[in-house]
Scaffold this motif. Structure first.
Motif, mmCIF file in Angstrom:
data_model
loop_
_atom_site.group_PDB
_atom_site.id
_atom_site.type_symbol
_atom_site.label_atom_id
_atom_site.label_comp_id
_atom_site.label_asym_id
_atom_site.label_seq_id
_atom_site.Cartn_x
_atom_site.Cartn_y
_atom_site.Cartn_z
ATOM 1 N N THR A 3 11.530 3.619 1.200
ATOM 2 C CA THR A 3 10.132 4.686 1.244
ATOM 3 C C THR A 3 9.229 4.093 0.445
ATOM 4 N N TYR A 4 7.929 4.266 0.606
ATOM 5 C CA TYR A 4 6.833 3.648 -0.053
ATOM 6 C C TYR A 4 6.100 5.146 -0.699
ATOM 7 N N GLU A 5 5.435 4.706 -2.009
ATOM 8 C CA GLU A 5 4.580 5.676 -2.504
ATOM 9 C C GLU A 5 3.275 6.028 -1.907
ATOM 10 N N ALA A 6 2.937 4.891 -1.056
ATOM 11 C CA ALA A 6 1.913 4.916 -0.068
ATOM 12 C C ALA A 6 1.716 3.765 0.778
ATOM 13 N N ILE A 7 1.047 3.919 1.894
ATOM 14 C CA ILE A 7 0.658 2.753 2.814
ATOM 15 C C ILE A 7 -0.686 3.065 3.117
ATOM 16 N N GLY A 8 -1.429 1.968 3.360
ATOM 17 C CA GLY A 8 -2.633 1.685 3.570
ATOM 18 C C GLY A 8 -2.937 0.846 4.751
ATOM 19 N N ALA A 9 -3.849 1.215 5.640
ATOM 20 C CA ALA A 9 -4.121 0.602 7.048
ATOM 21 C C ALA A 9 -5.450 0.475 7.382
ATOM 22 N N ILE A 44 -7.153 -5.791 15.573
ATOM 23 C CA ILE A 44 -5.862 -6.002 14.937
ATOM 24 C C ILE A 44 -5.759 -5.199 13.515
ATOM 25 N N SER A 45 -4.770 -4.690 13.390
ATOM 26 C CA SER A 45 -4.397 -3.586 12.254
ATOM 27 C C SER A 45 -3.587 -4.351 11.293
ATOM 28 N N VAL A 46 -3.620 -4.018 10.053
ATOM 29 C CA VAL A 46 -2.882 -4.496 8.780
ATOM 30 C C VAL A 46 -2.590 -3.347 8.157
ATOM 31 N N ILE A 47 -1.401 -3.503 7.533
ATOM 32 C CA ILE A 47 -0.831 -2.594 6.575
ATOM 33 C C ILE A 47 -0.472 -3.133 5.260
ATOM 34 N N VAL A 48 -0.744 -2.234 4.153
ATOM 35 C CA VAL A 48 -0.244 -2.496 3.055
ATOM 36 C C VAL A 48 0.500 -1.496 2.208
#
Length: 106
Positions: A3-9, A44-48
């Motif tokens: 699990t992640y604290e947050a994701i951004g895309a 194109i999508s990108v996730i951090v």
């Protein structure tokens, strides 16, 4: 299950723009690039991933970088405390292991 604290895309059109966005995102905040996907016809999508504030800063920096180049952001999101089941989607975007660049190869 991870699990992640947050994701951004973010999502934009074209590899050059997403590269600029990724560079800005990773430089602006302490985030890790999860991966990217050529969604369809050049979109194109990108996730951090990272903490909530870092993902928010990264997404804002990515949007600004793309807009500075004269391109459009088609969508963006920061999800705080994403549900664990989102890993089923996020894992699809994971970057593969790359061989490290040896000194003198670059």
């Amino acid at each position: 299950m991870r699990t992640y604290e947050a994701i951004g895309a973010i999502e934009t059109f074209g590899l050059v723009f997403i590269l600029e966005a990724c560079d800005a995102m990773c430089k602006a905040a302490n985030v890790e690039l999860v991966g990217y996907e050529n969604v369809a016809s050049g979109y194109i999508s990108v996730i951090v991933q990272g903490d909530v504030a870092a993902c928010q800063s990264a997404v804002e920096a990515g949007i600004a970088a793309v807009e500075k180049m004269g391109a459009n952001i088609y969508s963006s999101v920061v999800i705080a405390s994403p549900h664990g089941d989102l890993n089923k989607m996020i894992d699809r975007y994971q970057l593969g292991d790359f061989l490290p660049v040896e000194e003198g190869d670059a």
